[in-house]
Write a protein that holds these residues in place. Structure first.
Motif, PDB file in Angstrom:
ATOM      1  N   PRO A 266       0.785  -1.243   0.000  1.00 36.69           N
ATOM      2  CA  PRO A 266       0.000   0.000   0.000  1.00 36.69           C
ATOM      3  C   PRO A 266       0.818   1.294   0.000  1.00 36.69           C
ATOM      4  CG  PRO A 266      -0.149  -1.096   2.122  1.00 36.69           C
ATOM      5  CD  PRO A 266       0.601  -2.017   1.222  1.00 36.69           C
ATOM      6  N   HIS A 267       2.102   1.215   0.286  1.00 40.53           N
ATOM      7  CA  HIS A 267       2.932   2.423   0.239  1.00 40.53           C
ATOM      8  C   HIS A 267       3.290   2.706  -1.209  1.00 40.53           C
ATOM      9  CE1 HIS A 267       3.610   2.848   4.589  1.00 40.53           C
ATOM     10  NE2 HIS A 267       3.467   1.536   4.578  1.00 40.53           N
ATOM     11  N   ALA A 268       3.046   3.942  -1.637  1.00 44.31           N
ATOM     12  CA  ALA A 268       3.262   4.323  -3.030  1.00 44.31           C
ATOM     13  C   ALA A 268       3.676   5.788  -3.090  1.00 44.31           C
ATOM     14  CB  ALA A 268       1.983   4.089  -3.830  1.00 44.31           C
ATOM     15  N   THR A 269       3.858   6.280  -4.293  1.00 40.55           N
ATOM     16  CA  THR A 269       4.208   7.679  -4.504  1.00 40.55           C
ATOM     17  C   THR A 269       3.315   8.258  -5.591  1.00 40.55           C
ATOM     18  OG1 THR A 269       6.507   7.221  -3.939  1.00 40.55           O
ATOM     19  CG2 THR A 269       6.083   9.275  -5.073  1.00 40.55           C
ATOM     20  N   VAL A 270       2.890   9.485  -5.370  1.00 42.70           N
ATOM     21  CA  VAL A 270       2.076  10.220  -6.335  1.00 42.70           C
ATOM     22  C   VAL A 270       2.878  11.428  -6.798  1.00 42.70           C
ATOM     23  CG1 VAL A 270       0.060  11.733  -6.515  1.00 42.70           C
ATOM     24  CG2 VAL A 270      -0.156   9.489  -5.446  1.00 42.70           C
ATOM     25  N   VAL A 271       2.846  11.680  -8.092  1.00 44.55           N
ATOM     26  CA  VAL A 271       3.414  12.899  -8.654  1.00 44.55           C
ATOM     27  C   VAL A 271       2.279  13.632  -9.339  1.00 44.55           C
ATOM     28  CG1 VAL A 271       5.004  13.868 -10.356  1.00 44.55           C
ATOM     29  CG2 VAL A 271       5.709  11.900  -8.984  1.00 44.55           C
ATOM     30  N   THR A 272       2.084  14.890  -8.952  1.00 50.78           N
ATOM     31  CA  THR A 272       1.057  15.715  -9.572  1.00 50.78           C
ATOM     32  C   THR A 272       1.371  17.185  -9.334  1.00 50.78           C
ATOM     33  OG1 THR A 272      -1.319  16.087  -9.833  1.00 50.78           O
ATOM     34  CG2 THR A 272      -0.547  15.664  -7.600  1.00 50.78           C
ATOM     35  N   LEU A 273       1.107  17.985 -10.330  1.00 53.09           N
ATOM     36  CA  LEU A 273       1.274  19.441 -10.241  1.00 53.09           C
ATOM     37  C   LEU A 273       2.637  19.857  -9.703  1.00 53.09           C
ATOM     38  CD1 LEU A 273      -2.293  20.296  -8.906  1.00 53.09           C
ATOM     39  CD2 LEU A 273      -1.463  20.452 -11.262  1.00 53.09           C
ATOM     40  N   GLY A 274       3.684  19.157 -10.133  1.00 51.02           N
ATOM     41  CA  GLY A 274       5.042  19.512  -9.753  1.00 51.02           C
ATOM     42  C   GLY A 274       5.487  19.016  -8.390  1.00 51.02           C
ATOM     43  N   LYS A 275       4.667  18.218  -7.747  1.00 49.24           N
ATOM     44  CA  LYS A 275       5.006  17.723  -6.405  1.00 49.24           C
ATOM     45  C   LYS A 275       5.019  16.205  -6.384  1.00 49.24           C
ATOM     46  CE  LYS A 275       2.983  21.700  -4.168  1.00 49.24           C
ATOM     47  NZ  LYS A 275       1.855  22.225  -3.454  1.00 49.24           N
ATOM     48  N   GLN A 276       5.936  15.669  -5.589  1.00 50.02           N
ATOM     49  CA  GLN A 276       5.983  14.230  -5.352  1.00 50.02           C
ATOM     50  C   GLN A 276       5.585  14.000  -3.903  1.00 50.02           C
ATOM     51  OE1 GLN A 276       9.417  12.175  -6.810  1.00 50.02           O
ATOM     52  NE2 GLN A 276       9.319  10.679  -5.155  1.00 50.02           N
ATOM     53  N   LEU A 277       4.645  13.080  -3.701  1.00 43.87           N
ATOM     54  CA  LEU A 277       4.080  12.870  -2.378  1.00 43.87           C
ATOM     55  C   LEU A 277       3.999  11.382  -2.053  1.00 43.87           C
ATOM     56  CD1 LEU A 277       2.482  14.189   0.042  1.00 43.87           C
ATOM     57  CD2 LEU A 277       0.430  13.800  -1.316  1.00 43.87           C
ATOM     58  N   PRO A 278       4.641  10.949  -0.955  1.00 41.66           N
ATOM     59  CA  PRO A 278       4.458   9.560  -0.528  1.00 41.66           C
ATOM     60  C   PRO A 278       3.046   9.385   0.032  1.00 41.66           C
ATOM     61  CG  PRO A 278       6.182  10.659   0.766  1.00 41.66           C
ATOM     62  CD  PRO A 278       5.561  11.686  -0.130  1.00 41.66           C
ATOM     63  N   VAL A 279       2.401   8.289  -0.362  1.00 45.62           N
ATOM     64  CA  VAL A 279       1.030   8.030   0.065  1.00 45.62           C
ATOM     65  C   VAL A 279       0.896   6.601   0.571  1.00 45.62           C
ATOM     66  CG1 VAL A 279      -0.031   9.720  -1.498  1.00 45.62           C
ATOM     67  CG2 VAL A 279       0.311   7.366  -2.276  1.00 45.62           C
ATOM     68  N   ILE A 280      -0.177   6.374   1.290  1.00 47.65           N
ATOM     69  CA  ILE A 280      -0.572   5.036   1.708  1.00 47.65           C
ATOM     70  C   ILE A 280      -1.967   4.804   1.143  1.00 47.65           C
ATOM     71  CG2 ILE A 280      -1.050   3.483   3.632  1.00 47.65           C
ATOM     72  CD1 ILE A 280       0.916   5.172   5.298  1.00 47.65           C
ATOM     73  N   ALA A 281      -2.122   3.698   0.413  1.00 52.12           N
ATOM     74  CA  ALA A 281      -3.387   3.384  -0.243  1.00 52.12           C
ATOM     75  C   ALA A 281      -4.252   2.508   0.651  1.00 52.12           C
ATOM     76  CB  ALA A 281      -3.118   2.663  -1.559  1.00 52.12           C
ATOM     77  N   ARG A 282      -5.535   2.786   0.589  1.00 53.11           N
ATOM     78  CA  ARG A 282      -6.513   1.985   1.327  1.00 53.11           C
ATOM     79  C   ARG A 282      -7.721   1.802   0.427  1.00 53.11           C
ATOM     80  NH1 ARG A 282     -10.682   3.778   3.798  1.00 53.11           N
ATOM     81  NH2 ARG A 282      -9.966   5.927   3.894  1.00 53.11           N
ATOM     82  N   GLU A 283      -8.118   0.539   0.237  1.00 52.49           N
ATOM     83  CA  GLU A 283      -9.322   0.290  -0.548  1.00 52.49           C
ATOM     84  C   GLU A 283     -10.529   0.739   0.269  1.00 52.49           C
ATOM     85  OE1 GLU A 283     -11.676  -3.179  -3.062  1.00 52.49           O
ATOM     86  OE2 GLU A 283      -9.960  -3.744  -1.825  1.00 52.49           O
ATOM     87  N   THR A 284     -11.414   1.488  -0.368  1.00 54.06           N
ATOM     88  CA  THR A 284     -12.581   2.001   0.343  1.00 54.06           C
ATOM     89  C   THR A 284     -13.722   0.983   0.313  1.00 54.06           C
ATOM     90  OG1 THR A 284     -13.419   3.119  -1.623  1.00 54.06           O
ATOM     91  CG2 THR A 284     -11.958   4.385  -0.189  1.00 54.06           C
ATOM     92  N   GLN A 285     -14.596   1.101   1.279  1.00 50.50           N
ATOM     93  CA  GLN A 285     -15.735   0.193   1.434  1.00 50.50           C
ATOM     94  C   GLN A 285     -16.962   1.001   1.858  1.00 50.50           C
ATOM     95  OE1 GLN A 285     -15.397  -3.132   0.827  1.00 50.50           O
ATOM     96  NE2 GLN A 285     -13.206  -2.862   0.440  1.00 50.50           N
ATOM     97  N   GLY A 286     -18.114   0.392   1.708  1.00 48.19           N
ATOM     98  CA  GLY A 286     -19.365   0.917   2.260  1.00 48.19           C
ATOM     99  C   GLY A 286     -19.701   2.337   1.864  1.00 48.19           C
ATOM    100  N   HIS A 287     -20.108   3.122   2.883  1.00 48.72           N
ATOM    101  CA  HIS A 287     -20.554   4.496   2.667  1.00 48.72           C
ATOM    102  C   HIS A 287     -19.455   5.351   2.024  1.00 48.72           C
ATOM    103  CE1 HIS A 287     -22.586   8.304   3.255  1.00 48.72           C
ATOM    104  NE2 HIS A 287     -21.488   8.752   3.848  1.00 48.72           N
ATOM    105  N   GLU A 288     -18.227   5.200   2.490  1.00 47.28           N
ATOM    106  CA  GLU A 288     -17.127   5.989   1.945  1.00 47.28           C
ATOM    107  C   GLU A 288     -16.938   5.690   0.449  1.00 47.28           C
ATOM    108  OE1 GLU A 288     -12.525   7.011   3.013  1.00 47.28           O
ATOM    109  OE2 GLU A 288     -13.119   4.904   3.115  1.00 47.28           O
ATOM    110  N   ARG A 289     -16.983   4.426   0.085  1.00 49.73           N
ATOM    111  CA  ARG A 289     -16.836   4.045  -1.318  1.00 49.73           C
ATOM    112  C   ARG A 289     -17.955   4.650  -2.161  1.00 49.73           C
ATOM    113  NH1 ARG A 289     -18.386   1.248  -5.475  1.00 49.73           N
ATOM    114  NH2 ARG A 289     -16.894   0.101  -6.768  1.00 49.73           N
TER     115      ARG A 289
END
Length: 172
Positions: free
Chosen positions: A96-119
């Motif tokens: 789940p640990h990954a990296t996102v690059v967007t709008l000139g920024k690199q950001l370490p992220v943690i991914a979580r699959e969403t469920q239920g109401h949030e999804r």
């Protein structure tokens, strides 16, 4: 333009040309640190996601459309309506640990699959921006996964820091 694109892009015949554009978009985002992307030219939010390969442990990059969610990003594994989950989705479940690059920024992220109401809340947000995802959902024989990519709490992550091996990424 976005309305037209939503209608055309979700047709079965458009899958081939759309898949062919993915490597171009990945290269464009890599070279510009996510400042430019094909999706952004038509008003969609776009990012470059680097995951760790579930089988290989090697870094893998894929350009994805996203919707802002909380302090992070929500992404959906539509795979253009194909019956299989895209590799990046499988990678996030394993690492789940990954990296996102967007709008000139690199950001370490943690991914979580969403469920239920949030999804469901995120799904409705995605459809309000890009209703074509409903066609992908109807076309495939699986449940589309929706991930919340949250900034890593300590600003670091544990995925590989090696440069991703060039490959043909799978779209959203």
């Amino acid at each position: 333009m976005l309305r037209f694109l939503n209608r055309i892009a979700t047709s079965r015949w458009a899958s081939g040309p759309m898949r062919a554009m993915v490597p171009v978009d990945a290269l464009l985002q890599r070279r510009t640190m996510g400042r430019l992307s094909i999706g952004r030219t038509v008003g969609l939010h776009s990012l470059l996601l680097t995951t760790t390969g579930a089988r290989t442990g090697q870094p893998r990059q894929v350009p994805l459309f996203h919707v802002p969610y909380g302090r992070g990003f929500a992404v959906i594994d539509s795979n253009l309506g194909a019956d299989n989950h895209p590799a990046w989705s499988v990678n996030l479940l394993r690492h789940p640990h990954a990296t996102v690059v967007t709008l000139g920024k690199q950001l370490p992220v943690i991914a979580r699959e969403t469920q239920g109401h949030e999804r469901e809340e995120i799904w409705q947000t995605i459809l309000s921006v890009s209703p074509g995802y409903a066609a992908y959902d109807a076309r495939c024989n699986r449940n589309l996964r929706i991930f919340h990519l949250q900034p890593a709490p300590d600003g670091r992550h544990t995925s590989s820091t090696r440069s991703p091996r060039p490959r043909q990424p799978t779209p959203g």
